[in-house]
Design an enzyme around this catalytic site. Structure first.
Site, PDB file in Angstrom:
ATOM      1  N   ASP A   1       0.860  -1.189   0.000  1.00  0.00           N
ATOM      2  CA  ASP A   1       0.000   0.000   0.000  1.00  0.00           C
ATOM      3  C   ASP A   1       0.898   1.242   0.000  1.00  0.00           C
ATOM      4  O   ASP A   1       0.743   2.143   0.811  1.00  0.00           O
ATOM      5  CB  ASP A   1      -0.961  -0.004   1.204  1.00  0.00           C
ATOM      6  CG  ASP A   1      -0.256  -0.169   2.540  1.00  0.00           C
ATOM      7  OD1 ASP A   1       0.936  -0.548   2.562  1.00  0.00           O
ATOM      8  OD2 ASP A   1      -0.890   0.083   3.592  1.00  0.00           O
TER       9      ASP A   1
ATOM     10  N   HIS B   1       9.024  -0.524   9.436  1.00  0.00           N
ATOM     11  CA  HIS B   1       8.234  -1.758   9.557  1.00  0.00           C
ATOM     12  C   HIS B   1       8.415  -2.677   8.340  1.00  0.00           C
ATOM     13  O   HIS B   1       8.832  -3.839   8.468  1.00  0.00           O
ATOM     14  CB  HIS B   1       6.747  -1.416   9.653  1.00  0.00           C
ATOM     15  CG  HIS B   1       6.365  -0.406  10.681  1.00  0.00           C
ATOM     16  ND1 HIS B   1       6.319  -0.688  12.020  1.00  0.00           N
ATOM     17  CD2 HIS B   1       5.979   0.898  10.565  1.00  0.00           C
ATOM     18  CE1 HIS B   1       5.904   0.382  12.683  1.00  0.00           C
ATOM     19  NE2 HIS B   1       5.704   1.354  11.833  1.00  0.00           N
TER      20      HIS B   1
END
Ligand code: BDR
Ligand code: CA
Length: 322
Positions: free
Chosen positions: A15, A251
């Protein structure tokens, strides 16, 4: 001539929002790291609704691939909304369309293309999922052979050793956005490894790192350094939790890194279940680490510790050269 060791074939499901000012940057770094890792062969990028709408994710991914000199990598668009909320569709801002709308995605739908590539070569293709799991769940539903054929799915998602301590978002973002998809993936039978917030929040990029990247003079690194500085500033200005140290977490790059370098992380077998449906704990992962007297059947491995300095060396070494 000695034969070359074979590279891991990878589909990156993302995303991505790097390039839109003040947006999350870690998917962009993850894509760059995957392309810069010699042991990985990124043969497809698929996009999903999450950090940003799926239309923006597609256009920004194409722009980043152009910047990285890799327009040969196909990008296929995917789910525009979570499984259980098909009406929650966001559109790309007009300014982003004006800037990037001349670029075109490859034809098809992410889940179908993911299932096609994976099932054509059983045991050979790894899916690295760094956004909500909507596309991966759909791939598993579309083709019952997908779960058995995928080498593994490495997911950035979940929090297994602690809570977010935020009522507004009780679970880690990627799982919280589409808990029904995460649940489907956990029940799919595919080999799964989860890199959750417990470890990803320990790998951080500081303002000094951002300045160093920006000053490098390298085409990707200097752009990424500017995006990083803007993201750190945005998080500080909006009082985001975890922004206090003037750094931001990498992340998604950690999920990419462990594909080639699993030793960066300590793994534990686990039975993970996700809270779905209307609940105050919607999107929370409950992990049984198989330490009790009654041990359920494990359905994945979760990361429980990370060698942060070793990751940073691996990560910066790769992206600084781009
Ligand atoms: C995850 O959520 C997104 O904001 C990041 O890109 C990462 O995939 C972290 O919770
Ligand atoms: Ca992401």
């Amino acid at each position: 001539m000695p034969s070359q060791p074979s590279r891991r074939r990878v589909i990156l499901d993302t995303d991505l929002s790097m390039g839109a000012v003040g947006s999350e940057i870690d998917d962009g770094f993850a894509l760059a790291l995957a392309l810069a890792t010699p042991e990985l062969d990124v043969e497809l990028v698929t996009t999903v609704n999450g950090n940003t709408d799926v239309e923006s994710a597609g256009l920004l991914t194409l722009a980043l691939l152009e910047r990285l000199g890799r327009t040969d990598v196909p990008v296929v668009g995917g789910a525009a909304a979570p499984l259980a909320r098909p009406g929650d569709v966001r559109r790309a801002p007009q300014a982003l369309r004006d800037e990037h709308g001349h670029r075109a995605l490859s034809p098809g739908y992410a889940a179908a293309e993911m299932a096609r590539v994976v099932t054509a070569s059983p045991g050979e293709v790894t899916v690295v999922a760094i956004g909500p799991l909507t596309n991966v769940a759909l791939a598993a539903v579309l083709d019952p052979a997908f779960a058995g054929a995928v080498a593994e799915v490495v997911v950035m998602g979940g929090s297994f050793l602690r809570h977010t301590n935020e009522l507004a978002m009780p679970g880690e973002f990627n799982v919280w956005v589409d808990p029904e998809a995460a649940d489907a993936v956990l029940r799919s039978g595919a080999r799964l490894r989860f890199v959750g917030l417990d470890v990803t929040t320990q790998v951080r990029l500081t303002s000094a790192d951002a300045a160093r990247l920006e000053a490098s003079g390298r085409p990707f690194a200097s752009f990424a350094g500017r995006c990083t500085a803007a993201w750190i500033e945005h998080r500080a200005a909006t009082g985001s939790s975890g922004a206090e140290d003037g750094a931001c977490a990498m992340h998604d790059p950690l999920a990419v890194a462990v594909v080639a370098r699993p030793e960066l992380v300590t793994w534990a077998p686990a039975r993970v279940e996700v809270v779905t449906g209307p609940s105050v704990a919607r999107g929370v992962c409950v992990a049984d680490l198989l330490r009790g007297a009654e041990r359920p059947e494990p359905n994945c491995e979760v990361a429980v510790a990370v060698d942060a300095p070793a990751f940073t060396e691996h990560f910066l070494g790769a992206v600084e050269a781009l």
